[in-house]
Design an enzyme around this catalytic site. Structure first.
Site, mmCIF file in Angstrom:
data_model
loop_
_atom_site.group_PDB
_atom_site.id
_atom_site.type_symbol
_atom_site.label_atom_id
_atom_site.label_comp_id
_atom_site.label_asym_id
_atom_site.label_seq_id
_atom_site.Cartn_x
_atom_site.Cartn_y
_atom_site.Cartn_z
ATOM 1 N N ASP A 3 32.675 33.945 34.400
ATOM 2 C CA ASP A 3 32.927 35.244 33.790
ATOM 3 C C ASP A 3 34.010 35.969 34.585
ATOM 4 O O ASP A 3 34.280 35.637 35.750
ATOM 5 C CB ASP A 3 31.647 36.098 33.771
ATOM 6 C CG ASP A 3 31.726 37.209 32.730
ATOM 7 O OD1 ASP A 3 31.113 37.055 31.660
ATOM 8 O OD2 ASP A 3 32.403 38.211 32.985
ATOM 9 N N ASP A 31 38.872 33.903 34.178
ATOM 10 C CA ASP A 31 39.337 34.400 32.886
ATOM 11 C C ASP A 31 39.441 33.188 31.971
ATOM 12 O O ASP A 31 40.295 32.320 32.173
ATOM 13 C CB ASP A 31 40.697 35.077 33.050
ATOM 14 C CG ASP A 31 41.311 35.525 31.731
ATOM 15 O OD1 ASP A 31 40.680 35.315 30.668
ATOM 16 O OD2 ASP A 31 42.436 36.074 31.751
ATOM 17 N N VAL A 32 38.578 33.094 30.979
ATOM 18 C CA VAL A 32 38.544 31.883 30.142
ATOM 19 C C VAL A 32 39.822 31.709 29.342
ATOM 20 O O VAL A 32 40.108 30.617 28.846
ATOM 21 C CB VAL A 32 37.329 31.892 29.186
ATOM 22 C CG1 VAL A 32 36.031 31.915 29.972
ATOM 23 C CG2 VAL A 32 37.411 33.046 28.202
ATOM 24 N N ASN A 58 30.712 30.696 25.537
ATOM 25 C CA ASN A 58 30.050 31.900 25.039
ATOM 26 C C ASN A 58 30.858 33.173 25.275
ATOM 27 O O ASN A 58 30.444 34.250 24.869
ATOM 28 C CB ASN A 58 28.674 32.051 25.713
ATOM 29 C CG ASN A 58 27.863 33.176 25.133
ATOM 30 O OD1 ASN A 58 27.767 33.332 23.926
ATOM 31 N ND2 ASN A 58 27.301 34.007 26.006
ATOM 32 N N SER A 106 29.752 33.615 15.487
ATOM 33 C CA SER A 106 29.123 34.893 15.160
ATOM 34 C C SER A 106 28.683 34.877 13.711
ATOM 35 O O SER A 106 29.229 34.135 12.885
ATOM 36 C CB SER A 106 30.113 36.047 15.391
ATOM 37 O OG SER A 106 29.665 37.234 14.780
ATOM 38 N N TYR A 119 38.301 40.072 14.692
ATOM 39 C CA TYR A 119 37.160 39.459 15.377
ATOM 40 C C TYR A 119 36.557 38.358 14.505
ATOM 41 O O TYR A 119 36.307 37.239 14.977
ATOM 42 C CB TYR A 119 36.110 40.523 15.685
ATOM 43 C CG TYR A 119 34.837 39.976 16.297
ATOM 44 C CD1 TYR A 119 34.769 39.691 17.653
ATOM 45 C CD2 TYR A 119 33.703 39.746 15.519
ATOM 46 C CE1 TYR A 119 33.609 39.196 18.215
ATOM 47 C CE2 TYR A 119 32.538 39.253 16.073
ATOM 48 C CZ TYR A 119 32.501 38.974 17.425
ATOM 49 O OH TYR A 119 31.363 38.471 17.976
#
Length: 238
Positions: A3, A31-32, A58, A106, A119
């Site tokens: 994370d 930082d993904v 995730n 989502s 999003y």
């Protein structure tokens, strides 16, 4: 755990290790959306456990006003995490033994949300990516099951503190009206319900499947019928 929030990551890691034993959980500030940092996280994990069996992508943010960040974390981050998971767990790759990859999408990828179009687009990307890579052609080569989990509204940082400020103001005035009402009417589930869904998918989810968990209920699999069955009406020729 990976994370960008160092303070919270270290705090949660300490709490989990107090329950399960030192070294059972490690935290890697990352930082993904940064390919170098994310690959380093995989390498640190391999060094610690000598192998990977399960990867969960995730990470996510919701802020329509900062859509570049949202695209980089939600879509690019998930893609990079997926490719790295396949590389390091593939039985034909770097000596992996196969495994399970769960990409978190989502409910907005199943039911569109008008107040979060970008999003929703990032989460639809995850469903399309995971379903395509969930083809048996990839499994036969890599022995990695790829699944998608689509949580409904959940009490987390991403939506738990969500307000109309994160809605793009150029589309409509969100101060009052449908966006605020939709946010108010959302029913938020507990994170523990999502956690239980993860465990279920790891144990029993079939390769390429897409699941929804909402309203603190058991997860259910989504049936994507063939496109021919989706026909509503054909265009009329003049």
């Amino acid at each position: 755990m990976v994370d960008i929030n160092v303070e919270k990551g270290e705090r949660v890691t300490k709490a989990l290790n107090e329950v399960f034993g030192d070294g059972k959980v490690i935290f890697i500030p990352t930082d993904v959306g940064n390919q170098v940092q994310l690959e380093n996280a995989f390498r640190v994990s391999i060094d610690h456990w000598r192998r990977l069996d399960i990867v969960v992508n995730n990470a996510g943010v919701f802020n329509e006003n900062n859509w570049r960040l949202m695209m980089n974390v939600n879509a690019v981050g998930a893609l990079q995490g997926t490719l790295l998971a396949l590389e390091y767990m593939s039985s034909k790759g770097k000596g992996g033994r196969g495994g399970v990859l769960i990409n978190v999408s989502s409910i907005s990828a199943i039911n569109s949300i008008f107040y979060g179009p970008i999003y929703a687009g990032t989460k639809n990307f995850i469903v399309g990516l995971s379903r395509s890579l969930g083809n048996e052609v990839y499994y036969d080569y890599n022995h990695v099951r790829i699944l998608t989990l689509c949580p409904g509204a959940t009490i987390t940082n991403i939506l738990g503190n969500f307000t109309v400020k994160e809605v793009l103001p150029i589309f409509f005035s969100p101060d009052e009206g449908p966006a605020a009402q939709a946010i108010k009417n959302d029913k938020y589930q507990r994170p523990s319900s999502v956690g239980k869904a993860f465990v279920f998918l790891i144990k029993k989810g079939s390769n390429g499947s897409v699941w929804v968990v909402e309203d603190d209920q058991l997860p259910y699999e989504v049936d994507f019928v063939g496109r021919k069955l989706m026909q509503k009406k054909k265009a009329c020729q003049k």
